[in-house]
Structure formats: structure tokens, C-alpha cells
Design a protein around this motif. Structure first.
Motif, PDB file in Angstrom:
ATOM      1  N   ILE A 265       0.857  -1.187   0.000  1.00 32.19           N
ATOM      2  CA  ILE A 265       0.000   0.000   0.000  1.00 32.19           C
ATOM      3  C   ILE A 265       0.894   1.239   0.000  1.00 32.19           C
ATOM      4  CG2 ILE A 265      -1.792   1.275   1.240  1.00 32.19           C
ATOM      5  CD1 ILE A 265      -2.720  -1.367   2.457  1.00 32.19           C
ATOM      6  N   VAL A 266       0.720   2.089  -1.006  1.00 32.97           N
ATOM      7  CA  VAL A 266       1.517   3.324  -1.066  1.00 32.97           C
ATOM      8  C   VAL A 266       0.607   4.482  -0.667  1.00 32.97           C
ATOM      9  CG1 VAL A 266       2.873   4.869  -2.516  1.00 32.97           C
ATOM     10  CG2 VAL A 266       3.023   2.396  -2.857  1.00 32.97           C
ATOM     11  N   MET A 267       0.883   5.067   0.496  1.00 33.72           N
ATOM     12  CA  MET A 267       0.065   6.171   1.001  1.00 33.72           C
ATOM     13  C   MET A 267       0.478   7.481   0.308  1.00 33.72           C
ATOM     14  SD  MET A 267      -1.951   4.694   3.097  1.00 33.72           S
ATOM     15  CE  MET A 267      -2.690   6.045   4.027  1.00 33.72           C
ATOM     16  N   ASN A 418       1.340 -14.372   3.847  1.00 29.05           N
ATOM     17  CA  ASN A 418       2.795 -14.224   4.059  1.00 29.05           C
ATOM     18  C   ASN A 418       3.140 -12.807   4.477  1.00 29.05           C
ATOM     19  OD1 ASN A 418       4.048 -16.660   3.916  1.00 29.05           O
ATOM     20  ND2 ASN A 418       4.965 -16.373   1.903  1.00 29.05           N
ATOM     21  N   GLY A 419       3.221 -11.868   3.492  1.00 25.14           N
ATOM     22  CA  GLY A 419       3.713 -10.536   3.834  1.00 25.14           C
ATOM     23  C   GLY A 419       2.813  -9.420   3.334  1.00 25.14           C
ATOM     24  N   ALA A 420       3.042  -8.212   3.858  1.00 23.34           N
ATOM     25  CA  ALA A 420       2.365  -7.008   3.380  1.00 23.34           C
ATOM     26  C   ALA A 420       3.225  -5.815   3.775  1.00 23.34           C
ATOM     27  CB  ALA A 420       0.981  -6.877   4.014  1.00 23.34           C
ATOM     28  N   THR A 421       3.222  -4.794   2.911  1.00 23.11           N
ATOM     29  CA  THR A 421       4.067  -3.627   3.167  1.00 23.11           C
ATOM     30  C   THR A 421       3.264  -2.345   3.009  1.00 23.11           C
ATOM     31  OG1 THR A 421       6.194  -4.615   2.605  1.00 23.11           O
ATOM     32  CG2 THR A 421       5.985  -2.287   2.184  1.00 23.11           C
ATOM     33  N   ILE A 422       3.563  -1.376   3.875  1.00 19.16           N
ATOM     34  CA  ILE A 422       3.001  -0.030   3.714  1.00 19.16           C
ATOM     35  C   ILE A 422       4.157   0.950   3.496  1.00 19.16           C
ATOM     36  CG2 ILE A 422       3.009   0.509   6.215  1.00 19.16           C
ATOM     37  CD1 ILE A 422       0.371   2.050   5.711  1.00 19.16           C
ATOM     38  N   TYR A 423       3.935   1.901   2.607  1.00 15.60           N
ATOM     39  CA  TYR A 423       4.895   2.981   2.383  1.00 15.60           C
ATOM     40  C   TYR A 423       4.223   4.257   2.876  1.00 15.60           C
ATOM     41  CZ  TYR A 423       6.833  -0.561  -0.646  1.00 15.60           C
ATOM     42  OH  TYR A 423       7.334  -1.747  -1.122  1.00 15.60           O
ATOM     43  N   THR A 424       4.814   4.869   3.882  1.00 14.35           N
ATOM     44  CA  THR A 424       4.203   6.060   4.476  1.00 14.35           C
ATOM     45  C   THR A 424       5.236   6.814   5.300  1.00 14.35           C
ATOM     46  OG1 THR A 424       2.407   6.825   5.915  1.00 14.35           O
ATOM     47  CG2 THR A 424       3.438   4.777   6.553  1.00 14.35           C
ATOM     48  N   SER A 425       4.947   8.087   5.572  1.00 11.17           N
ATOM     49  CA  SER A 425       5.800   8.813   6.519  1.00 11.17           C
ATOM     50  C   SER A 425       5.020   9.083   7.806  1.00 11.17           C
ATOM     51  CB  SER A 425       6.295  10.123   5.894  1.00 11.17           C
ATOM     52  OG  SER A 425       5.202  10.862   5.417  1.00 11.17           O
ATOM     53  N   ASN A 426       3.889   8.407   7.954  1.00 15.30           N
ATOM     54  CA  ASN A 426       3.029   8.623   9.113  1.00 15.30           C
ATOM     55  C   ASN A 426       3.076   7.399  10.039  1.00 15.30           C
ATOM     56  OD1 ASN A 426       0.616   8.480  10.740  1.00 15.30           O
ATOM     57  ND2 ASN A 426      -0.182  10.179   9.518  1.00 15.30           N
ATOM     58  N   GLY A 427       3.607   7.598  11.222  1.00 12.84           N
ATOM     59  CA  GLY A 427       3.752   6.482  12.168  1.00 12.84           C
ATOM     60  C   GLY A 427       2.420   5.873  12.570  1.00 12.84           C
ATOM     61  N   ALA A 434       0.265  -2.348  10.674  1.00 10.58           N
ATOM     62  CA  ALA A 434       0.966  -3.490  11.290  1.00 10.58           C
ATOM     63  C   ALA A 434       0.030  -4.269  12.213  1.00 10.58           C
ATOM     64  CB  ALA A 434       2.186  -3.002  12.061  1.00 10.58           C
ATOM     65  N   ARG A 435      -0.849  -3.569  12.895  1.00 10.41           N
ATOM     66  CA  ARG A 435      -1.725  -4.247  13.848  1.00 10.41           C
ATOM     67  C   ARG A 435      -2.917  -4.927  13.165  1.00 10.41           C
ATOM     68  NH1 ARG A 435      -0.970  -3.597  19.032  1.00 10.41           N
ATOM     69  NH2 ARG A 435      -3.147  -3.938  19.547  1.00 10.41           N
ATOM     70  N   GLY A 443       6.026  -5.207   6.419  1.00  5.72           N
ATOM     71  CA  GLY A 443       7.063  -4.247   6.061  1.00  5.72           C
ATOM     72  C   GLY A 443       6.543  -2.828   6.219  1.00  5.72           C
ATOM     73  N   VAL A 444       7.344  -1.976   6.818  1.00  5.73           N
ATOM     74  CA  VAL A 444       7.045  -0.540   6.831  1.00  5.73           C
ATOM     75  C   VAL A 444       8.181   0.125   6.062  1.00  5.73           C
ATOM     76  CG1 VAL A 444       6.732   1.523   8.238  1.00  5.73           C
ATOM     77  CG2 VAL A 444       5.822  -0.673   9.021  1.00  5.73           C
ATOM     78  N   ASN A 445       7.867   0.591   4.872  1.00  6.48           N
ATOM     79  CA  ASN A 445       8.863   1.153   3.949  1.00  6.48           C
ATOM     80  C   ASN A 445       9.960   0.140   3.607  1.00  6.48           C
ATOM     81  OD1 ASN A 445       7.532   3.697   3.950  1.00  6.48           O
ATOM     82  ND2 ASN A 445       8.516   4.193   5.906  1.00  6.48           N
TER      83      ASN A 445
END
Ligand code: NAD
Length: 499
Positions: A265-267, A418-427, A434-435, A443-445
Motif C-alpha cells: 500500500i503506497v500512502m 505471508n507478507g504485506a508492506t506499507i509505504y508512508t511517513s506517518n507512524g 501493522a496491527r 514491512g514498513v517502507n
């Protein structure tokens, strides 16, 4: 130091390794091994028969008592020696992987390096199998736990990581004091043989590590064999489940990794330059033939146009070609003609259901090797088959969503985990992702959040059947069983001995 070409030249046929001897299969049938870059047959793998399995399991069973009795630090000595041999031969092994799998040299180096790290982890076996204890847990009673090996363990591996996946299994199993029978993919048997040859050279006693070949008949014979204690499998979900059921219904331990569909997911607040690099690497690395391939991209409102433009430019620039000896190629072929045709059909079907091919991989002109170009399928929707099915090729599905919530909800409908990733600058967004994602590796970034040797490879749902995952301390728990010892000793020993 033996080169991979000389190593292959030693054999007229792909041999089995039983009791440290290279030997033939009892059956006559074979399946071809291709160099996928050239479409040429480079070897023939024996199809194998149940009698091959009996011979290998017997060798492993006979070797078990004495190997299990070797003190853990001494077993580690052999692994330290193996580590040295692997380090010396790393480039030869990588070359062999490009030859039979078609990966780029850089990807092949990653494949063997990840396996190498498991050997390094396994070198710490004395520490890793230490138990717990409590002195004086009751009057004059001490308690402690010990971890002991299981017996003959089996590993069945897929074609896409000829070194790494087998090395998630056997270094830990044998470090724990088990003996092992490996059944590599019939499509890539040569790397496994090279790894086996180095184990023999490292001084591993005969029968501790054995290799058999084949497909369904051999796998099922291994799964039901009464002398096999545990099975590690990695491959597609349907076969993972079958292996899990065959093994566990006979009381064996089974850990079985399956297929996957990993969402990215690209925010709108992501760093687009690094997100593009990571998405391209995750979707098209190893030609999309990774169980951690980022095969679905979700873009919530606000990300759309500029990001997609940047993504298309990066994808269209990827240099695709023959990977044998070509160091600048960025993406190689898929494993065989059947895979290429299946992926082409998947693209066609998605387009017929309404997906838009922004880049269409079927336009590659090479007629010899098994090539497709990287494919971008835009406007994929959750009712399309390509959304749910693992493609296992260089195809990225793009799904437009309105919010992060909607993206997570759709991603969690997939049957894999298996996996998933987010791209963001927001914690906060990263934390929510992640939750709430229902999968085992986040993955985070980070494009491919595949854990290294010290962590377990933590698939969920149809991506993993079992309890204890491959790698890391879960791997150690899988390959050992626990014993609890309670001892009572009268500390008044002088009276007892009559001193
Ligand atoms: P596959 O399931 O076709 O083969 C895996 C192993 O099973 C091979 O050794 C093969 O010889 C054997 N096999 C094939 N058909 C069989 C049958 N009918 N009965 C019993 N055994 C059989 O998988 P593949 O095409 O080699 O590899 C790709 C798959 O592996 C993908 O689905 C990918 O996602 C998955 N994979 C998963 C992980 C993970 O950790 N979850 C890692 C790598 C690959």
C-alpha cells in the motif's frame, strides 16, 4: 576449488546422495532440467521411486544414533567447516543458480547468502539448544529441561530458491542432531547437489545428509514412511496442505510453507522515489517468482496519478534478458515454458475481465528462453481472478481504493498470509497497518519484509500449515523435542555412603 561446470561434468545423470555415495535411482524415468534463459535442456532429473526413498531413509536412520550422540559443539565444528567451504564456493553456487533457475547473478547471490546466514545461525547450536533449570524447585529436587533430536527429518523444496529454502531446513535439522533426506525441486536439482557435495567435504558422517529426487510419488513415499519423524515442506498451498495432512495424520511433525499474494500500500505521504524502487524490486525481483513477491499494489485516493507514472517509467526501463553470465541484466526468464504460458493466459484473462495492461509482458520477442516482460495491470478489482490467485510471475496488479481502511479490508480478504508492506511517513498509519493486517510478515517502507536467519519465516493462513515456522528459534524448536528431568538427591551423602 571445483567450478560448477566441472561439478556438473562429473555426472552423466543427476545422482542421488545416499550414505555419502553418489548413486542412481531405481527407476528409469526422468524429467528435463532447463536453462530457462536459453530454453535448452541441461540435465535430466530422475523421476524417482519409493525404493529410492527406502534406501535414503534407511541410511539416515542408521546414521541417527551416532550423530545424535555427537556433542553439540562438535556438530557445530562440522558446520563451521561447511560455512568456510560455502564462503569459498559462493560464486560457483550463484552461477549454478542462474543456470538452472534463470535468476540474475545478484539475485542468485542473495539466494545463497540467505542460506549461508542460516548455517551461521546453526553454528550456535550449543547455545540454541540449552535448556532451562530451577534448582531446589522442591526439597532436594532440581528440575531442568533438555532438547533432543527427533530422528530422520525430511525436506521438500520448491524451484524458486534453489539454495535458500533447502538451507532454511537442513543446517538446523542436522545441527540439532537429526539426520536428513532432502528432496529438491526436480526443476533445479543441481544446486542441491553442490550443497550436498560441500557437506560431504566438510566431514559430515555418511548417512547424516541424503538427497533423493522426484515428484509426487517420491514426496508421498517420504510423507508416509514409518521411519520419518518430521517433514519440512515449501511449495504451493495445495501441495503444502496435502503434505501437512499426510504427515500429521501419521503422527509426524510437519511445517509446510505455501503460496502467497502480498499486498503493498503506497500512502499519499510516502516518499515516492524510494517506494517506486521498493515496489519494482518486490514485484519483479526473481521475475515475480517469490513467495514474498509484492504482487498487488493498492493505492488509496491521493496517491494515484504521479506515482503510477513514475512506476511505469521504472518498470519499462528494466533490462530483461539472458542471465547466464550477463551481469547487467535486471530481470531474467520464468522457470519454464509451462509457467510462461500460464502467466500469459492469466494476463489475457485479467484483461478480458476489465483490467488495463499499462505494460504488457507478452510482447517479449525472445523465442528460445522462457521470457515475459514486466506487466502492470491497472484497475484490477476484487472480483477478478487475478486479485485472488497467486500468479508467480512478473505481473503487478494495481487496485485503486479510497482509504487505508478499505485497502486493509480488501487485503485481508485474500486467502494467503505471508507478507504485506506499507509505504508512508506517518507512524500512526504504519502502526494501524501493522496491527490490522492478517499476515505474518509486515514491512514498513521495506519492499520485501522476508526475515533473516535469526527470525522465523512467519506465514499465516494458506501460506503456512503447522505451528513452528522455518528458520530462527522456531526452527530449533521444530527439530527438537523437550525432556524435563526432575532429580532428587539427598544432600546428606556422607551418611548414605557410610563415610
Ligand atoms: P510446487 O508446489 O509445485 O513444488 C514444491 C515441491 O513439491 C517440489 O519439490 C515438487 O517436486 C513437489 N511436488 C510437486 N507436485 C507435487 C505433488 N503433486 N505431490 C507432492 N509433491 C509435489 O511449488 P514450486 O512451483 O516448486 O514453487 C512455487 C511455489 O512455492 C509458490 O506457490 C510459492 O509461493 C511457494 N513458495 C512458498 C514459500 C514460503 O515460504 N511460503 C517459499 C518459496 C516458495
Amino acid at each position: 576449488m571445483e567450478k560448477a561446470t566441472d561439478f556438473i561434468g562429473r555426472f552423466n545423470h543427476v545422482p542421488l546422495l545416499i550414505g555419502n555415495q553418489w548413486t542412481g535411482s531405481g527407476g528409469n524415468d526422468t524429467t528435463p532440467v532447463y536453462n530457462p534463459s536459453k530454453g535448452q535442456v541441461i540435465a535430466h532429473t530422475p523421476s524417482g521411486i519409493a525404493e529410492d526413498v527406502d534406501r535414503a531413509v534407511k541410511a539416515a536412520k542408521d546414521a541417527f544414533p551416532s550423530w545424535a550422540a555427537v556433542p553439540a559443539p562438535k556438530r557445530a565444528d562440522t558446520l563451521f567447516h561447511y560455512r568456510e567451504l560455502l564462503a569459498q564456493h559462493m560464486e560457483h553456487i550463484a552461477w549454478l543458480i542462474t543456470l538452472e533457475n534463470g535468476k540474475t547473478m545478484e539475485e542468485a547471490r542473495g539466494d545463497i547468502r540467505r542460506g549461508f546466514e542460516v548455517v551461521e545461525f546453526a553454528c550456535g547450536i550449543a547455545h540454541l539448544t540449552k535448556g532451562e533449570n530451577l534448582g531446589q524447585l522442591a526439597a532436594e529436587i532440581d528440575g531442568l529441561t533438555m532438547r533432543e533430536p527427533l530422528g530422520v527429518c525430511v525436506g521438500i523444496s520448491p524451484f524458486n530458491f534453489p539454495a535458500m529454502v533447502a538451507m532454511w531446513m537442513f543446517p538446523l535439522a542436522i545441527a540439532c542432531g537429526n539426520t536428513f533426506v532432502l528432496k529438491p525441486s526436480e526443476k533445479v536439482p543441481l544446486t542441491a547437489l553442490y550443497l550436498a557435495d560441500l557437506l560431504v567435504k566438510a566431514g559430515l558422517p555418511a548417512g547424516v545428509f541424503n538427497v533423493v529426487h522426484g515428484g509426487r510419488e517420491v514426496v508421498e513415499a517420504l510423507c508416509v514412511h514409518p521411519d520419518v519423524a518430521a517433514i519440512s515442506f515449501v511449495g504451493s498451498s495445495e501441495i503444502a496442505l496435502r503434505v501437512y495432512q499426510l504427515g500429521t495424520s501419521r503422527g509426524k511433525r510437519v511445517q509446510a510453507g505455501g503460496g502467497a499474494k502480498n499486498v503493498h500500500i503506497v500512502m499519499p505521504d510516502a516518499d515516492f522515489d524510494s517506494a517506486v524502487r521498493a515496489v519494482v524490486g518486490a514485484a519483479f525481483g526473481c521475475s515475480g517468482q517469490r513467495c514474498m513477491a509484492g504482487s498487488t499494489l493498492m493505492i488509496p485516493n491521493g496517491t494515484d496519478a504521479a506515482f503510477l507514472q513514475q512506476l511505469k517509467e521504472a518498470v519499462d526501463q528494466l533490462l530483461v534478458g539472458d542471465t547466464t553470465g550477463q551481469l547487467d541484466v535486471q530481470m531474467g526468464p520464468v522457470i519454464d515454458g509451462q509457467a510462461r504460458d500460464r502467466i500469459s493466459d492469466t494476463i489475457q484473462h485479467a484483461v478480458s475481465q476489465g483490467a488495463k495492461a499499462m505494460s504488457d509482458g507478452r510482447t517479449h520477442q525472445d523465442t528460445d528462453g522462457f521470457f515475459l516482460l514486466p506487466t502492470l495491470l491497472d484497475e484490477v478489482s476484487p472480483d477478478m481472478e487475478v486479485f485472488h490467485r497467486e500468479v508467480f510471475g512478473p505481473v503487478l496488479s494495481i487496485v485503486h481504493t479510497s482509504t487505508l481502511d478499505e485497502s486493509i479490508r480488501l487485503a485481508n480478504k485474500l486467502p494467503f498470509g505471508n507478507g504485506a508492506t506499507i509505504y508512508t511517513s506517518n507512524g500512526g498509519a504504519a502502526r494501524k497497518f501493522a496491527r490490522e493486517m492478517k499476515c505474518g510478515m509486515i514491512g514498513v517502507n521495506v519492499g520485501v519484509p522476508a526475515p533473516m536467519a535469526i527470525f522465523p519465516f512467519s506465514g499465516w493462513n494458506q501460506s503456512f500449515y503447522g505451528d513452528l515456522h522455518l528458520q530462527g528459534t522456531e526452527g530449533i524448536l521444530f527439530y527438537t523435542r523437550q525432556k524435563v528431568l526432575l532429580s532428587r538427591w539427598d544432600t546428606n551423602y556422607e551418611r548414605i555412603n557410610g563415610w
